[in-house]
Design a protein around this motif. Structure first.
Motif, short mmCIF file in Angstrom:
data_model
loop_
_atom_site.label_atom_id
_atom_site.label_comp_id
_atom_site.label_asym_id
_atom_site.label_seq_id
_atom_site.Cartn_x
_atom_site.Cartn_y
_atom_site.Cartn_z
N ALA A 63 82.60 16.84 11.29
CA ALA A 63 82.36 15.14 12.65
C ALA A 63 82.96 13.96 11.76
O ALA A 63 82.95 14.15 10.37
N HIS A 86 81.87 16.32 16.18
CA HIS A 86 80.90 15.43 16.64
C HIS A 86 81.20 13.83 15.99
O HIS A 86 82.24 13.94 15.32
N LEU A 88 79.94 9.96 15.36
CA LEU A 88 79.08 8.97 15.25
C LEU A 88 80.06 7.29 15.06
O LEU A 88 81.42 7.42 14.41
N SER A 114 77.64 13.20 20.12
CA SER A 114 78.56 11.55 19.74
C SER A 114 76.71 10.59 19.69
O SER A 114 76.07 10.71 20.36
N VAL A 115 77.19 9.31 18.82
CA VAL A 115 76.16 8.85 19.06
C VAL A 115 77.18 7.49 18.83
O VAL A 115 77.64 7.40 18.38
N LEU A 260 73.02 11.75 14.75
CA LEU A 260 73.84 12.35 15.37
C LEU A 260 74.31 14.23 14.87
O LEU A 260 74.45 15.18 15.58
N SER A 263 71.63 16.03 17.79
CA SER A 263 71.83 15.59 18.62
C SER A 263 72.44 17.46 18.85
O SER A 263 73.24 18.15 19.42
N HIS A 270 71.87 12.49 23.44
CA HIS A 270 70.76 11.34 23.23
C HIS A 270 71.19 9.93 23.60
O HIS A 270 72.31 9.61 24.43
N ASP A 273 74.41 7.84 23.05
CA ASP A 273 75.62 8.29 22.76
C ASP A 273 76.82 7.91 23.21
O ASP A 273 77.09 6.87 24.53
#
Length: 300
Positions: A63, A86, A88, A114-115, A260, A263, A270, A273
Motif C-alpha cells: 500500500a 492499496h 491511503l 482505498s481510504v 485501510l 478494508s 469504507h 473510500d
C-alpha cells in the motif's frame, strides 16, 4: 502490511511518517518525494529506504500513503492502483473531476482498498458524533463554520507557503472537511450555490436529497482569534453541535491506517473510500462553477 510514503512536506513529516513508523501492524517501507534531498532526510529519520521513483516503491509495498498536492496525488494514485497497491489518500483527491474519476476507476478495476483521510471522520469524538446524528435523523438544517487563519497577516503556519493552497484556497482545503461532516448526516447534495466573501472565504448553500438544507462558511484568511470549527444541526431532536477536536492529527491518522488495513483484509469498502473522495471533488468543482457564474445554483 508494507506501506510506503509519497511526499516529504510538513504534513508528511509531522503526521504521515511518524504514524506509519509507530503503527504496530505496519512495516513502514520507504519514502519517495519530488525533492530527493528531503526524501533522503525523511527516510533517514525513520531508518527506511529512499526510492528513486514511485514505481520502484510500488514494487516493494502492499500500500502507499500519499501526502502530496491533489494535482500530483490523483495521477500517482492511478499509477499505484495499476501496480496493485492499496491507497491511503489525502483530501482533496484531486481538483478536477476527470483526474479524480480516473483514479477512482483505476482502483475499481484493480479491486484494491482505498481510504481518504479526513480528520473529522477519523477523530474519536467527531466520528462518534457524526454516526450518532446520522442514526438520529430528522435534521432539517445545519450550518458549518470551517475557518482557518493560514493566510492571515499574523499566521505562523508551516502550511502558509503551500502553492496549491494559495491557488485553490479554502474551498478545496477545508471544504472537504465540512462536506465530510454534513453529507453523512444530511445526505448527498442535489444542488448547491457558492458566493465569495472576504479574502478566500466562500459561502456555500447546499440542498440535500433528504430535503434538508445547509450552509457552510469556509476560509483560510480568518483572523487568528476568529478561527475555529463549528457545526450545528437543527431538527426534530433539537440542536446538536460537533464536539471540539480533542486529539492531534496523528491519532486520527492512525485510525485511517486501521481502516485501510481492515478494508484490505476483508475486501469491504469504507465510507471514506476513493468514491467518497470523487464525490467531494464533484461537489467542490460544482461550487467553482457556481462562483464563476456569480452564485448561480448548480445541480449536482
Amino acid at each position: 502490511m508494507r506501506i510506503g510514503l509519497l511526499g516529504t512536506g510538513p504534513w508528511a513529516s509531522r503526521v504521515h511518517a511518524p504514524s506509519l513508523a509507530s503503527h504496530p501492524d505496519v512495516a513502514f517501507t520507504g519514502v519517495w518525494g519530488r525533492r530527493p534531498e528531503a526524501a533522503r532526510d525523511l527516510a533517514a529519520e525513520h531508518d527506511v529506504r529512499v526510492y528513486d521513483s514511485p514505481e520502484d516503491l510500488f514494487a516493494d509495498v502492499d500500500a502507499v500513503a500519499v501526502a502530496l498536492p491533489p494535482s500530483v496525488q490523483s495521477d500517482l494514485a492511478e499509477r499505484a492502483a495499476h501496480a496493485g497497491c492499496h491507497l491511503l489518500l489525502d483530501k482533496p483527491l484531486a481538483t478536477d473531476v476527470a483526474s479524480a474519476r480516473a483514479a477512482a476507476q483505476a482502483v475499481a478495476r484493480a479491486g484494491t482498498a482505498s481510504v481518504v483521510f479526513l480528520t473529522a471522520r477519523f477523530g474519536a469524538q467527531e466520528s462518534a458524533w457524526i454516526a450518532e446524528q446520522a442514526d438520529a435523523g430528522g435534521w432539517f438544517t445545519a450550518h458549518a463554520d470551517w475557518l482557518g487563519s493560514l493566510f492571515a497577516a499574523d499566521s505562523d503556519s508551516p502550511y502558509a507557503e503551500s502553492p496549491w493552497r494559495r491557488e485553490k484556497g479554502a474551498l478545496w482545503d477545508v471544504g472537504p472537511h465540512a462536506l465530510s461532516v454534513l453529507l453523512p448526516v444530511l445526505g448527498d447534495v442535489s444542488a448547491l450555490a457558492a458566493r465569495r466573501g472576504p479574502g478566500d472565504t466562500v459561502l456555500l448553500t447546499l440542498h440535500h436529497h433528504t430535503g434538508a438544507a445547509s450552509t457552510a462558511t469556509l476560509s483560510l484568511t480568518a483572523p487568528r482569534r476568529a478561527a475555529g470549527v463549528q457545526v450545528t444541526l437543527r431538527g426534530t431532536s433539537g440542536v446538536a453541535s460537533l464536539p471540539p477536536q480533542s486529539e492531534g492529527p496523528q491519532d486520527a491518522y492512525r485510525r485511517a491506517i486501521d481502516a485501510l488495513l481492515t478494508s484490505a483484509r476483508t475486501g469491504g469498502g469504507h465510507p471514506c473510500d476513493i468514491q467518497h473522495g470523487l464525490r467531494l471533488t464533484e461537489l467542490l468543482a460544482a461550487a467553482e462553477t457556481s462562483l464563476a457564474a456569480g452564485g448561480a445554483t448548480v445541480t449536482v
